[in-house]
Design an enzyme around this catalytic site. Structure first.
Site, PDB file in Angstrom:
ATOM      1  N   GLY A 180       0.855  -1.186   0.000  1.00 50.59           N
ATOM      2  CA  GLY A 180       0.000   0.000   0.000  1.00 50.59           C
ATOM      3  C   GLY A 180       0.886   1.229   0.000  1.00 50.59           C
ATOM      4  O   GLY A 180       1.799   1.347   0.817  1.00 50.59           O
ATOM      5  N   ALA A 201       0.286   6.704   4.436  1.00 49.85           N
ATOM      6  CA  ALA A 201       1.113   5.981   5.406  1.00 49.85           C
ATOM      7  C   ALA A 201       2.170   5.152   4.687  1.00 49.85           C
ATOM      8  O   ALA A 201       3.343   5.170   5.059  1.00 49.85           O
ATOM      9  CB  ALA A 201       0.237   5.104   6.288  1.00 49.85           C
ATOM     10  N   HIS A 244     -20.030   9.499   7.406  1.00 46.95           N
ATOM     11  CA  HIS A 244     -19.757  10.928   7.201  1.00 46.95           C
ATOM     12  C   HIS A 244     -21.058  11.659   6.895  1.00 46.95           C
ATOM     13  O   HIS A 244     -21.821  11.237   6.039  1.00 46.95           O
ATOM     14  CB  HIS A 244     -18.772  11.101   6.045  1.00 46.95           C
ATOM     15  CG  HIS A 244     -18.145  12.454   6.032  1.00 46.95           C
ATOM     16  ND1 HIS A 244     -18.844  13.572   5.671  1.00 46.95           N
ATOM     17  CD2 HIS A 244     -16.904  12.862   6.353  1.00 46.95           C
ATOM     18  CE1 HIS A 244     -18.039  14.624   5.766  1.00 46.95           C
ATOM     19  NE2 HIS A 244     -16.853  14.214   6.166  1.00 46.95           N
ATOM     20  N   ARG A 270     -18.748  14.123  13.579  1.00 45.09           N
ATOM     21  CA  ARG A 270     -19.405  13.467  12.461  1.00 45.09           C
ATOM     22  C   ARG A 270     -20.503  12.495  12.876  1.00 45.09           C
ATOM     23  O   ARG A 270     -21.563  12.446  12.254  1.00 45.09           O
ATOM     24  CB  ARG A 270     -18.361  12.708  11.646  1.00 45.09           C
ATOM     25  CG  ARG A 270     -17.429  13.665  10.970  1.00 45.09           C
ATOM     26  CD  ARG A 270     -16.306  12.955  10.296  1.00 45.09           C
ATOM     27  NE  ARG A 270     -15.529  13.942   9.545  1.00 45.09           N
ATOM     28  CZ  ARG A 270     -14.440  13.662   8.859  1.00 45.09           C
ATOM     29  NH1 ARG A 270     -13.989  12.432   8.827  1.00 45.09           N
ATOM     30  NH2 ARG A 270     -13.810  14.604   8.205  1.00 45.09           N
ATOM     31  N   HIS A 309     -17.704   6.182   5.428  1.00 40.86           N
ATOM     32  CA  HIS A 309     -16.586   6.999   5.011  1.00 40.86           C
ATOM     33  C   HIS A 309     -15.236   6.447   5.466  1.00 40.86           C
ATOM     34  O   HIS A 309     -14.256   6.478   4.734  1.00 40.86           O
ATOM     35  CB  HIS A 309     -16.792   8.396   5.577  1.00 40.86           C
ATOM     36  CG  HIS A 309     -15.663   9.326   5.352  1.00 40.86           C
ATOM     37  ND1 HIS A 309     -15.155   9.553   4.103  1.00 40.86           N
ATOM     38  CD2 HIS A 309     -14.925  10.070   6.198  1.00 40.86           C
ATOM     39  CE1 HIS A 309     -14.157  10.407   4.211  1.00 40.86           C
ATOM     40  NE2 HIS A 309     -13.985  10.721   5.452  1.00 40.86           N
ATOM     41  N   LEU A 368      -5.508  12.082   7.871  1.00 42.04           N
ATOM     42  CA  LEU A 368      -4.255  12.432   7.198  1.00 42.04           C
ATOM     43  C   LEU A 368      -3.149  12.518   8.237  1.00 42.04           C
ATOM     44  O   LEU A 368      -2.028  12.072   8.025  1.00 42.04           O
ATOM     45  CB  LEU A 368      -4.413  13.765   6.469  1.00 42.04           C
ATOM     46  CG  LEU A 368      -5.505  13.814   5.403  1.00 42.04           C
ATOM     47  CD1 LEU A 368      -5.600  15.204   4.792  1.00 42.04           C
ATOM     48  CD2 LEU A 368      -5.225  12.795   4.327  1.00 42.04           C
TER      49      LEU A 368
END
Lengths: 224, 245, 637
Positions: free
Chosen positions: C40, C44, C266, C330, C401, C441
């Site tokens: 991946g 990250a 979300h 949220r 989300h 993030l």
């Protein structure tokens, strides 16, 4: 830092060379036009012939002339190289390709307009430059008049000037983009200057054959 | 709506490829273009045929995966959108839509509408970065960047690397893509140290990948989903010239 | 097996620095002898691969995309938090720690969350140095905005494309290492199994998506940074390819799965338009800074928004939560929107939407300012819906989300399989039961740049390795398992497509394991889900073969794993008899309809152990201790 050879052979380098030679040739058009407009001085061709004589005899001009041909050659050879490489870059063509929805006509037909300008150049040089340089022609004004009394020549020249205008329409401002000077700040100025080259110059050039053809040219030159 | 599709089908890199016609019935104007293709694909799978392969992922116009030539336009009709943002309301009932992969020697077709855009990554590898090692950097506010500069750098940085610029360009030139990165880093103070080497290496790599050269038709700008301006190409050219001195 | 979270001792603000000091180091000259696999290459993954490469390790990076720049991190819009206190509004590491822990409804580890807050400032510095064009003011200083669940402006942003800019920053660091040869990137490879040798993660089996070949890669450590599993629900804001296969297969090889039921819904997504819907599009939470959420006061009011006068509008978030207003976290905003629609106040043709209105903000700030702040988001909305949000209010509805759950990891981000590290959304760690905006993030980059490079080095330095060649028996066994499963899928030749099964499965998940859950529904899900799974293995139709680009086969494998994971999610949701954050059990709510935690019984991380096919997974509990923040009923009133 890379070598000059690497630089000039890179895709951007080749474009720079194209722009540089193109701009030089555009500047030559001013000189050429200024001289040609002497034809319109109604002095029986005296000024124009003196000018033509000077151009043919002055060693400095002759040297510059070699440079001019060199620039034309580089512009052509380099142009063909770019054209060929760009063609190859696509590979398989699109079945449907609506470039017309995104681009201007002059920008799409640079190769075509260039080829036509080249064709014109050959005819034009044969008609005027070769007689002056190699065949001892003294009365250039007279040659102009006899040529443009022929309607077909006039038509040919007019078409050629339209094509040249097209070529410059894209080419002139494009050169500034390639130099990297076409920023938001100067884009307007460049477009303005470009209009002189693609519009004013061809129109002024066109005045000569048109004037000769329409007036018969009696005032322009004394025919032997 | 009923739509006729003429889709480029190509089994793999070695296959010749050909157009195949499909019909999409019951297309809703609210569908996205890719959703319409999904429906066609479900139909194909049910018939035991292989579905049309195309790259796609985020479907919100930011990952840059999707991209196809739709009726001769990169990402289809409309400005400032990627293929995934194109909706069927842009077409009319009974339309025929021709779908082709990006065409460029630097983007070989992998299958159907999927192309290999790793040439872009190799260009980025050739200098599309600042050599900032993890940890060894000053405070974010130690580098002041006036808003207009930051904004212009951002405009360039918005590139999603989809390849539409190459696909739309009559010369398959990658100049808009390369210029976006060069311009971003040339504008920012962080990019100054490697400015010269960056532009030279990236252009050399671009040429090595056999992209064409820019002839300033600006088809790229017109089709860029992020509407990146060709003024960045001007800056790239300027950077390249300046790098020679 | 007992879970050891390996949280270092000492006061919370010294834990990480002390821990770093006590770590073992690898001599720079020896580093290239160690191979690390990174699966991946989103935020990250790119960050850790680049950082390990810079340190001198021999890194093999993998992505099923053609380029690291395509990872779904790119779609994050709003921003990234850091307690820089540039706004001088009283922010601090401790406050970010507190907000994050509280936002997560006290279901995260204090030590991890504190460390996250502690290193987050460095992320901003790092990204700026990479050339990330964060928003700036005219003097050139970094600009901040506020985000849900916080009362300070600590969110750094790059228009509505923060994720893109941060990912491109990490990508640039990664390509730099690729250029230098320390990272070898393998594009279009999907990890299909984890190889464990002598109890340690020593490699992976990856399928080359271009030709279908299975490839074995051996290494000394494996790092998974493969994102979340929101696509279990079929409709989510995740990218189409986002999947759980890598983590699920690692789970089957011994990595425990932490809090699988913690899913974030979300609140601001574009509503579904029809059955063709392939995914949902998120509209950044930042829109709630200036947009006001409302529904008509009258049930079933069918008038267009502009015809509904001000006094007939219910700005319900402002009414219910006067201090946080439209900026409640949220989970709260989502649940309230669902409640409004369920009670008949929904708007639009489907009645499954509420308004997000910019009219006041446009009046106050002017259209230009709104364009500058949210232009690309509003354009995106217009493109999708055909409606102009500058003229009519946007319609929004919650959508899946983010998944707070993921593979269980200790303080070192190592899973229960030694040598297997899990980063970013793929792990369960820092967000507890609900993630605050602009924290994903932050976590992805914190893990990748500033935590894993240390802890992976420590593991490599303190472990003795026996050779584990890529043609060894463990690799062969794993390869055979994968081949068998692929052949089985291709051999079914049923009648329904993968997407149809996925849609059906996702619907059950959304209805019963979605935004609001209850015992009955979860039990029903646990009946329905295995049935769909059984039907899938009997009736799925996949065309083509295993030795070519085969997108249907790729999807089928991912959906097969989602189906197993979905069941675990339902099981986890069933055992957690409390409401916390994104996990809302209807039986457990306060009188005002807020989530009601049960700290006495459920202040633990549920870590599930795979017990074999067809066997009930085993639940392990990691007790959560709160020494620095006293858990309280979250209140945003």
């Amino acid at each position: 830092m890379n070598s000059f050879f690497t630089f000039i052979n890179s895709s951007v380098g080749k474009k720079l060379l194209m722009s540089l030679t193109g701009l030089f040739l555009s500047l030559f058009l001013i000189v050429h036009l200024a001289g040609n407009l002497l034809v319109l001085r109604q002095d029986g061709g005296e000024s124009f012939n003196t000018y033509a004589h000077f151009m043919g005899g002055n060693p400095l001009v002759r040297t510059l002339e070699i440079g001019l041909f060199l620039f034309i050659a580089v512009h052509i050879v380099n142009g063909v190289r770019i054209w060929w490489q760009n063609r190859k870059a696509r590979g398989k063509r699109y079945d449907v390709y609506r470039l017309d929805e995104n681009t201007t006509l002059p920008s799409r037909m640079m190769a075509l307009s260039a080829s036509l300008v080249l064709l014109f150049l050959v005819v034009h040089l044969r008609k005027f430059w070769v007689p002056a340089r190699f065949e001892g022609e003294q009365n250039m004004a007279g040659l102009v008049v006899t040529t443009f009394q022929n309607g077909w020549y006039v038509l040919f020249y007019l078409i050629a000037l339209v094509v040249l205008g097209y070529h410059l329409r894209h080419g002139f401002q494009s050169a500034f983009q390639t130099f990297g000077w076409k920023t938001k700040r100067y884009a307007g100025l460049i477009e303005f200057a470009a209009a002189f080259f693609w519009l004013v110059i061809p129109v002024l050039f066109a005045c000569i054959p048109l004037y000769v053809y329409l007036t018969g040219g009696a005032a322009v030159a004394s025919l032997r | 709506m009923k739509i006729t599709l003429k889709v480029w089908r190509q089994k793999d890199q070695n296959d010749e490829g050909r157009f195949v016609e499909y019909t999409a019935d019951h297309v809703s104007p609210d569908m996205s273009f890719l959703e319409m293709l999904d429906v066609v694909n479900i139909g194909l799978v049910k018939k035991g045929e292989t579905p049309v392969a195309f790259d796609h992922d985020c479907r919100e116009g930011i990952c840059g995966s999707c991209g196809m030539m739709i009726n001769g336009r990169a990402h289809g009709p409309g400005r400032g959108i990627a293929t995934c943002q194109l909706h069927m309301r842009s077409f009319r009932d009974g339309d025929t839509i021709v779908i082709e992969p990006w065409r460029s020697n630097a983007f070989p077709v992998l299958k159907d509408l999927m192309v290999d855009r790793t040439s872009f990554d190799r260009i980025m590898q050739a200098g599309g970065y600042t050599s900032a090692k993890t940890g060894g950097v000053p405070d974010g506010n130690a580098i002041l960047i006036p808003k207009p500069v930051a904004d212009e750098a951002f405009d360039a940085a918005a590139c999603i690397g989809c390849g539409a610029c190459v696909a739309a360009c009559p010369n398959s030139s990658a100049m808009l893509f390369v210029s976006a990165k060069v311009s971003q880093l040339a504008l920012l103070p962080q990019g100054q140290a490697e400015r010269t080497a960056r532009v030279q290496r990236m252009i050399a790599q671009m040429d090595e990948e056999k992209f064409g050269s820019c002839s300033n038709t600006y088809a790229c700008e017109a089709e860029c989903p992020k509407q990146i301006s060709v003024t960045h190409i001007a800056r790239l050219n300027r950077e390249f010239v300046a790098s020679q001195f | 097996m007992t879970l050891d979270s390996k949280i270092p001792g000492g006061p919370i603000d010294k834990k990480w620095s002390e821990h770093k000091f006590h770590m073992k180091l690898v001599n720079p000259a020896n580093r290239r002898k160690y191979k690390v696999i990174v699966v991946g290459t989103g935020l990250a993954g790119s960050a850790v691969a680049a950082s390990l490469g810079e340190l001198g390790y021999n890194v093999l990076a993998f992505s099923y995309h053609e380029s690291p720049r395509r990872a779904h991190s790119i779609a994050a819009q709003g921003g990234i938090n850091a307690p820089k206190n540039y706004s001088n509004d009283g922010d601090s590491v401790h406050r970010l720690f507190y907000d994050t822990l509280k936002g997560g409804d006290y279901r995260a580890r204090e030590a991890n969350v504190y460390r996250l807050a502690e290193v987050s400032g460095s992320i901003i510095d790092q990204c700026v140095a990479q050339g990330v064009p964060f928003a700036r003011d005219y003097a050139g200083y970094l600009d901040n905005r506020s985000f849900g669940g916080a009362q300070v402006a600590r969110t750094f942003y790059a228009r509505g494309q923060t994720g893109q800019q941060l990912l491109l920053g990490a990508y640039s660091a990664l390509v730099r290492q690729m250029d230098q040869g320390s990272v070898k990137f393998h594009e279009r490879r999907e990890m299909l199994d984890l190889v464990v040798v002598d109890g340690k993660a020593r490699g992976i089996i990856a399928r080359n998506l271009l030709n279908g070949k299975l490839e074995s890669y051996s290494a000394d450590a494996v790092v998974l940074a493969t994102g979340g599993y929101g696509n279990v629900f079929y409709l989510s804001t995740n990218a189409k390819a986002s999947n759980a296969t890598a983590v699920w297969r690692a789970h089957k090889r011994g990595a425990f799965f932490g809090n699988p039921c913690f899913t974030q819904i979300h609140p601001t997504c574009i509503p579904v338009t029809g059955d063709h819907q392939s995914k949902l599009t998120l509209m950044s939470e930042s829109l709630r800074n200036d947009g006001r959420v409302w529904v008509p006061k009258k049930k079933g009011d069918a008038r267009p928004a502009k015809d509904i006068p001000e006094n007939e509008r219910d700005y319900y978030l402002e009414r219910l939560y006067p201090s946080f207003g439209n900026l409640v976290p949220r989970d709260v905003a989502s649940r309230r929107a669902k409640e409004m629609c369920d009670n008949g106040y929904g708007v639009g043709s489907s009645k499954m939407a509420v308004y997000l209105d910019f009219a006041d903000a446009i009046k106050r700030l002017g259209r230009d300012k709104i364009f500058e702040k949210y232009g690309n988001l509003l354009d995106m909305y217009k493109q999708i819906t055909g409606e102009d949000p500058y003229q009519v209010p946007m319609r929004i509805y919650p959508a899946v989300h983010y998944t707070m759950g993921g593979l269980w990891v200790d303080y070192n981000l190592m899973s229960t399989v030694p040598g297997l590290f899990v980063l970013g959304e793929a792990n369960f760690s820092d967000h507890g039961a609900n993630r605050l905006g602009a924290s994903a993030l932050m976590q992805g980059l914190a893990d990748g740049y500033f935590i894993a490079p240390y802890t992976v080095s420590d593991y490599l330095a303190s472990t003795s390795f026996t050779p584990a060649p890529a043609d060894g028996p463990a690799f062969k066994e794993a390869e055979n398992t994968v081949t068998a499963s692929i052949n089985k899928l291709l051999g079914i030749d049923g009648t329904k497509t993968v997407d149809e099964f996925h849609r059906e499965f996702g619907k059950v998940m959304w209805d019963h394991v979605g935004m609001a859950r209850n015992k009955e529904g979860l039990k029903k899900a646990l009946e329905l889900l295995p049935k769909i799974r059984a039907e899938f293995w009997k009736g799925v139709k996949i065309t083509g073969n295993a030795h070519e680009i085969n997108t249907e086969l790729e999807k089928a494998q991912r959906v097969a794993d989602f189906m197993e994971l979905g069941e675990l999610m339902a099981l986890d949701a069933l055992q957690r008899e409390e409401s916390c954050g994104g996990h809302f059990r209807e039986e457990f709510q306060t009188e005002e309809g807020e989530a009601k935690r049960n700290d006495r019984k459920f202040a633990y991380v549920a870590a599930w152990e795979y017990a074999g096919a067809g066997k009930k997974p085993v639940l392990h509990k990691e007790e959560l201790k709160f020494e620095y923040v006293k858990p309280s009923q979250r209140s945003y009133k």
